[in-house]
Scaffold this active site. Structure first.
Site, PDB file in Angstrom:
ATOM      1  N   GLU A 105       0.846  -1.192   0.000  1.00 48.89           N
ATOM      2  CA  GLU A 105       0.000   0.000   0.000  1.00 48.89           C
ATOM      3  C   GLU A 105       0.888   1.252   0.000  1.00 48.89           C
ATOM      4  O   GLU A 105       1.960   1.274   0.612  1.00 48.89           O
ATOM      5  CB  GLU A 105      -0.863  -0.016   1.266  1.00 48.89           C
ATOM      6  N   ASN A 133      -7.228   5.976  -1.897  1.00 49.26           N
ATOM      7  CA  ASN A 133      -6.130   5.061  -1.596  1.00 49.26           C
ATOM      8  C   ASN A 133      -6.320   3.877  -2.546  1.00 49.26           C
ATOM      9  O   ASN A 133      -7.254   3.093  -2.389  1.00 49.26           O
ATOM     10  CB  ASN A 133      -6.199   4.625  -0.136  1.00 49.26           C
ATOM     11  N   LYS A 166      -9.552   1.659  -1.917  1.00 50.30           N
ATOM     12  CA  LYS A 166      -9.760   1.149  -0.555  1.00 50.30           C
ATOM     13  C   LYS A 166     -11.127   1.549  -0.009  1.00 50.30           C
ATOM     14  O   LYS A 166     -11.492   2.729   0.019  1.00 50.30           O
ATOM     15  CB  LYS A 166      -8.640   1.683   0.343  1.00 50.30           C
ATOM     16  N   GLU A 220      -6.496   8.790   7.587  1.00 52.24           N
ATOM     17  CA  GLU A 220      -6.956   8.341   6.271  1.00 52.24           C
ATOM     18  C   GLU A 220      -8.329   8.900   5.930  1.00 52.24           C
ATOM     19  O   GLU A 220      -8.618   9.196   4.764  1.00 52.24           O
ATOM     20  CB  GLU A 220      -6.963   6.812   6.200  1.00 52.24           C
ATOM     21  N   CYS A 245      -4.808  -3.080   2.997  1.00 53.73           N
ATOM     22  CA  CYS A 245      -4.575  -2.867   4.425  1.00 53.73           C
ATOM     23  C   CYS A 245      -5.799  -3.211   5.287  1.00 53.73           C
ATOM     24  O   CYS A 245      -6.133  -4.370   5.459  1.00 53.73           O
ATOM     25  CB  CYS A 245      -4.101  -1.442   4.669  1.00 53.73           C
ATOM     26  N   ASN A 274       0.219  -0.839   5.316  1.00 55.58           N
ATOM     27  CA  ASN A 274       1.115  -0.028   6.144  1.00 55.58           C
ATOM     28  C   ASN A 274       0.477  -0.019   7.518  1.00 55.58           C
ATOM     29  O   ASN A 274      -0.456   0.745   7.767  1.00 55.58           O
ATOM     30  CB  ASN A 274       1.210   1.414   5.643  1.00 55.58           C
TER      31      ASN A 274
END
Length: 308
Positions: free
Chosen positions: A46, A106, A123, A142, A168, A193
């Site tokens: 990621e 993302n 994501k 995020e 993730c 991550n």
């Protein structure tokens, strides 16, 4: 046998000051190592091109835009695509995407052996928070810098099989794997991550974080009879530590390869997609055994509704 020799290419830390050219050179070195082991597919983490920037708070949201890619491939990533074409190697990696309309995601992509992007995923399950939180040991913003993905969980025919992607935090949610499982997915590739300390629960250290990581990936693989390739960005980025845990899991939920340490490195496993058939035709034969008439609550609500 339908074997994909799959390379999980972990990246060590990327410091805030490190440029994309340097990172891409590291990625190419890992690709060359994977080629020396006859890999067909290489999977990177990621946000592979930058540090994990959601740990940094910007009062002006637009100040984070330099971390985002406006085109793919772009000038910095073109050498990576060129080397993949040279090697005839498919690849997947994650990055921060800024669309022409100004939307932020993302994102991860699947690239075929000829260097063409054949799949994109954004994501869905964004963790963290959207405003500065002084109670946390570190920020995880995020929700400030990304929109939830709008593409769902598609799969693609590639390399003789059916591949899907997630990113993730998605790996912790069973719905992620099941939606792809219902499309016959045979390999899920994902980058992550993951901070080694929970910002809201300091006692939850790296060993517990790695336990939950392995548990989530192994359960998703087993319950959907699919290979899962999970790749970390690891180590200390400007004093903020990320876990390792790069691994490849078979359709029985067993870890067949795991990379030790937190530096740049590659593990390669021969993933026979035909090994997914037994689980898909027996205990997880969805057509015979699923009872969706009883699952409505899963899509009808988000939060918990307690009994009266």
């Amino acid at each position: 046998m339908r074997v994909i020799r799959t390379a999980a290419a972990q990246l060590g830390p990327i410091q805030k000051a490190e440029g994309r050219d340097s990172v891409v050179a590291r990625m190419i070195a890992l690709m060359d190592e994977a080629k020396s082991q006859d890999a067909d597919l290489i999977v990177y983490p990621e946000l592979a091109l930058t540090t994990f920037f959601p740990r940094w708070y910007h009062a002006d949201r637009a100040e984070a835009d330099p971390w985002f890619e406006r085109e793919m491939p772009g000038p910095a990533t073109a050498p990576l695509f060129a080397r993949a074409r040279q090697h005839g190697m498919a690849m997947s990696f994650g990055y921060a995407e800024l669309t022409p309309e100004g939307r932020h995601f993302n994102t991860s992509i699947l690239v075929d052996r000829g260097g063409a992007i054949v799949g994109k995923y954004r994501k869905v399950h964004l963790p963290g928070h959207d405003e500065f939180d002084p109670e946390r040991t570190h920020q995880h913003l995020e929700k400030r810098y990304f929109e939830p993905g709008d593409l769902g969980f598609p799969v693609w025919r590639m390399l003789g099989g059916i591949l899907g992607m997630c990113i993730c935090n998605d790996r912790r949610w069973p719905e992620t794997y099941r939606v792809m499982g219902l499309q016959g997915v045979e390999m899920v590739v994902l980058g992550f991550n993951t901070p080694s300390v929970n910002s809201q629960r300091n006692a939850e250290g790296i060993e517990e974080r790695l336990f939950h990581h392995r548990l989530s990936v192994q359960a998703g693989a087993y319950q959907n009879a699919t290979w899962v390739v999970a790749v970390a960005k690891a180590g200390s980025e400007d004093g903020h530590h990320l876990t390792g845990g790069t691994l490849i899991v078979d359709p029985n939920g067993k870890i067949v390869a795991e990379l030790p340490g937190e530096a740049d490195g590659v593990i390669v496993a021969a993933c026979d997609l035909d090994e997914t058939r037994f689980g898909k035709e027996t205990i997880f034969d969805f057509a015979r055994h699923r009872r969706p008439e009883h699952y409505g609550r899963i899509t009808a609500q988000t939060g918990v509704v307690l009994p009266e």
